[in-house]
Each structure stands twice: as structure tokens, then as C-alpha cells.
Design an enzyme around this catalytic site. Structure first.
Site, PDB file in Angstrom:
ATOM      1  N   LYS A  25      -5.749  10.905   5.606  1.00 42.20           N
ATOM      2  CA  LYS A  25      -6.729  11.998   5.686  1.00 42.20           C
ATOM      3  C   LYS A  25      -6.809  12.564   7.103  1.00 42.20           C
ATOM      4  O   LYS A  25      -6.805  13.786   7.301  1.00 42.20           O
ATOM      5  CB  LYS A  25      -8.101  11.505   5.206  1.00 42.20           C
ATOM      6  CG  LYS A  25      -8.120  11.142   3.720  1.00 42.20           C
ATOM      7  CD  LYS A  25      -9.485  10.712   3.243  1.00 42.20           C
ATOM      8  CE  LYS A  25      -9.812   9.287   3.576  1.00 42.20           C
ATOM      9  NZ  LYS A  25      -9.003   8.296   2.817  1.00 42.20           N
ATOM     10  N   ARG A  59      -1.188   2.644   6.482  1.00 44.23           N
ATOM     11  CA  ARG A  59      -1.806   1.942   7.607  1.00 44.23           C
ATOM     12  C   ARG A  59      -1.544   0.445   7.540  1.00 44.23           C
ATOM     13  O   ARG A  59      -1.251  -0.201   8.557  1.00 44.23           O
ATOM     14  CB  ARG A  59      -3.315   2.213   7.623  1.00 44.23           C
ATOM     15  CG  ARG A  59      -4.056   1.595   8.806  1.00 44.23           C
ATOM     16  CD  ARG A  59      -5.535   1.917   8.729  1.00 44.23           C
ATOM     17  NE  ARG A  59      -5.773   3.351   8.815  1.00 44.23           N
ATOM     18  CZ  ARG A  59      -6.902   3.940   8.434  1.00 44.23           C
ATOM     19  NH1 ARG A  59      -7.878   3.222   7.906  1.00 44.23           N
ATOM     20  NH2 ARG A  59      -7.062   5.247   8.558  1.00 44.23           N
TER      21      ARG A  59
END
Length: 338
Positions: free
Chosen positions: A73, A226
Site C-alpha cells: 500500500k 514484507r
């Protein structure tokens, strides 16, 4: 350009682990939409909006990204700002506590700037209501004084684009959601995309890694870039300690075992959740608050971090009465127990 409030230091200081992680992520973070791996439909939609606003010489519509954490995001927000040639101001919902905090941020924006608010669902109701006219009419209403003598001062704002990010879109009110021109869900990455992301990071970090090792890391990454990058750094550390020139599948396996991660990416807390559901509640149904108390975790962490991946694996499901362990989840527990 990303704005920062950090002061410039005359002497370089050693980086702590958190600073090193931020530096590493910034080094490999894509700066353009074309550099983002996968997300083809999302990139096509965003490029269409960018091109259209550029032709009309208008500011881009506001955008809301939602989905589990670690899926890009923030990366999209930075890439969008670079695509339109604007500066980006990054903040978060918890950091904007009062109306004055939001006013300071909004009045500091220049024409066509991008304001990125992470965890936007955590804005207070008062702050959120101040944001409504700012998003819709580019004005800021400031109330001076209290009681009958209170006055409202309306300030004009420069045209800007708000990009919000949330892991809990259900906590964003309808009036807020309705003011976004695009609401875009980001789902888990495919294994192929994760391999590409890890391969790109390996080149930028000068890490030698086998193709089989990359595939195993991708399988352990829970569909999240991540986590994959974090595991890649830890396998690099393990290889350095063993004085290995390249990361092999065996090194990946030994590293994740050391970290308590299995080949499906499940961690100890994931296994604790599944075992608790089976042993303490006969597989469910069990409410979120009860489950959180039983495993000594807070409800938000379970709902946002652990539950989405366990549901993606098909190990648990939600029902009207609570969470239930599935037959697939039961088979997984049987496989690790014996």
C-alpha cells in the site's frame, strides 16, 4: 520527493536494526508503477487515472487501498506520487490526534501534493469530520472559541490527492469511503510474483541465491512481500555466519527452522492458535475475544495478521457463531504432531 522531519546529523551514527531495515526496504522499494511486480490490473487502473487527470490538468481523485499488511500500500502511494511528479507527505491515523494536527498537515501541502495516511481507520471521529470538506471541497473549517461565541473560519486548501491505507476497511465510515474516487483491494501475492520480488531484492542486495532457495523462501512468505524480504535478510545472516558464498535450499530450511517457521510460512503463534482451537474448544466455534485471551494475543493482531493467512490456507473459517477449525487444519495439526 518524500518529506521528512528528521534533522541532518553532522556525524554518521551506526544504524540500529530498525533503521537498517528501513534503509534496506527503501533501497529496494519500487519508485514507479512499472517497477512493481505483479498487480497488473491495479497498475492498469491507476495508470488510467493518472493519464486521465494529466490530460485534463486536474488533480487525481482520492484513493483508498485496503488489505492485509505488507502487500504494497505504501509502495503504491510513493509510486503514484512519482508518476505525477508530486511530493508526498506520509503520516498515519494514530499520529493525527487533534484537529490542529490535521490542519497543520493540510495547510502545509502544495498544489497537487499527495497526502498518504496509513492506518486511516484509526482517525478519530472529530478529525475525520474535518477531513470531509478538505477531501470534497478543498476547504478547511476551523472552529475558534467555544459555546455561543464560537466562530468558524474557512480556509482554502491547495488541490491535493489523499491516499489512505487500511487493514480494516469495515471500520471506515460510509461518508469517508464515499469520498474516495477509487477503493482498491490488495490481495496476497502469488508464488511467482514473490519469487520475482525476492530475485530483484537479491540482486540489489548483492546476495547469491539458488533458484530452489528462492522458491522455498516464496513458499514461506505467507503471500506477503514484507515477510519474504525479512526472511531473505535472515537467510543472508545465516549464510554469512556459516561463511557460505551462496544461499541454498538447505540454508533456507535451516534458517526458517531456527526462526520457528515451517515450509508453509506458519509461525509458532499460528500453530498455537490452531492447537488451542482443537484442544481447548474441540475445533470451535470460538469467538475472537475468547481466542485472543486463550493465546495471550490482542484481538487486532489475530484478526489482521494471523487469521487472514490461516483462512487463505483453508485451516480455519469464520461462521456466524465464531471461528471453526477445518478438516484441512486438522490434517495439518496431525502432520506436525506425528
Amino acid at each position: 520527493m518524500i518529506e521528512s522531519s528528521a534533522k541532518t546529523l553532522k556525524k554518521k551514527k551506526p544504524l540500529d536494526s530498525s533503521e537498517e531495515m528501513v534503509k534496506s526496504e527503501q533501497k529496494i522499494r519500487p519508485s514507479r508503477l512499472s517497477e512493481i511486480v505483479g498487480r497488473e490490473l491495479e497498475k492498469e487502473t491507476l495508470q488510467m487515472m493518472i493519464d486521465s487527470s494529466r490530460r485534463r490538468k486536474e488533480v487525481m481523485d482520492h484513493i483508498l487501498f485496503y488489505g492485509p499488511p505488507g502487500l504494497g500500500k505504501t509502495t503504491f502511494a510513493i509510486a503514484i506520487a512519482n508518476e505525477i511528479g508530486a511530493s508526498i507527505k506520509i503520516t498515519s491515523g494514530p499520529a493525527i490526534e487533534r484537529q490542529g494536527d490535521l490542519a497543520a498537515v493540510l495547510t502545509g501541502l502544495k498544489a497537487n501534493d499527495v497526502l498518504f495516511i496509513d492506518e486511516i481507520h484509526r482517525l478519530s471521529k472529530v478529525v475525520e469530520e474535518i477531513l470531509y470538506p478538505a477531501m470534497e471541497d478543498r476547504v478547511l473549517d476551523i472552529i475558534m472559541g467555544k459555546g455561543p461565541s464560537a466562530k468558524t473560519i474557512r480556509l482554502s486548501l491547495e488541490p491535493f490527492t489523499l491516499i489512505g491505507a487500511t487493514t480494516q476497511i469495515g471500520k471506515i465510515s460510509s461518508p469517508m469511503r464515499d469520498r474516495f474516487g477509487l477503493i482498491q483491494r490488495l490481495d496476497f501475492f502469488s508464488q511467482e510474483d514473490l519469487v520475482s520480488i525476492l530475485k530483484r531484492a537479491s540482486k540489489l542486495w548483492n546476495i547469491q541465491i539458488d533458484e530452489d532457495a528462492l522458491k522455498m523462501l516464496a513458499e514461506c512468505s505467507r503471500g506477503t512481500a514484507r515477510i519474504g524480504l525479512r526472511l531473505l535478510r535472515r537467510t543472508r545472516d545465516y549464510a554469512d555466519n556459516k561463511k557460505s558464498k551462496a544461499i541454498t535450499k538447505d540454508i533456507v530450511l535451516k534458517t526458517i527452522t531456527l526462526l520457528g517457521v515451517d515450509t508453509q510460512g506458519l509461525e509458532e503463534i499460528d500453530r498455537t492458535i490452531l492447537k488451542t482451537m482443537l484442544n481447548n474448544f474441540s475445533g470451535g466455534p470460538i469467538g475472537l475475544s475468547t481466542l485472543a485471551a486463550s493465546v495471550s494475543e490482542d484481538e487486532v493482531t489475530i484478526a489482521d495478521v494471523y487469521e487472514p493467512y490461516l483462512m487463505k490456507c483453508g485451516y480455519i473459517k469464520r461462521t456466524s457463531r465464531g471461528r471453526v477449525l477445518t478438516s484441512k487444519g486438522l490434517k495439518y495439526l496431525e502432520s506436525i504432531d506425528g
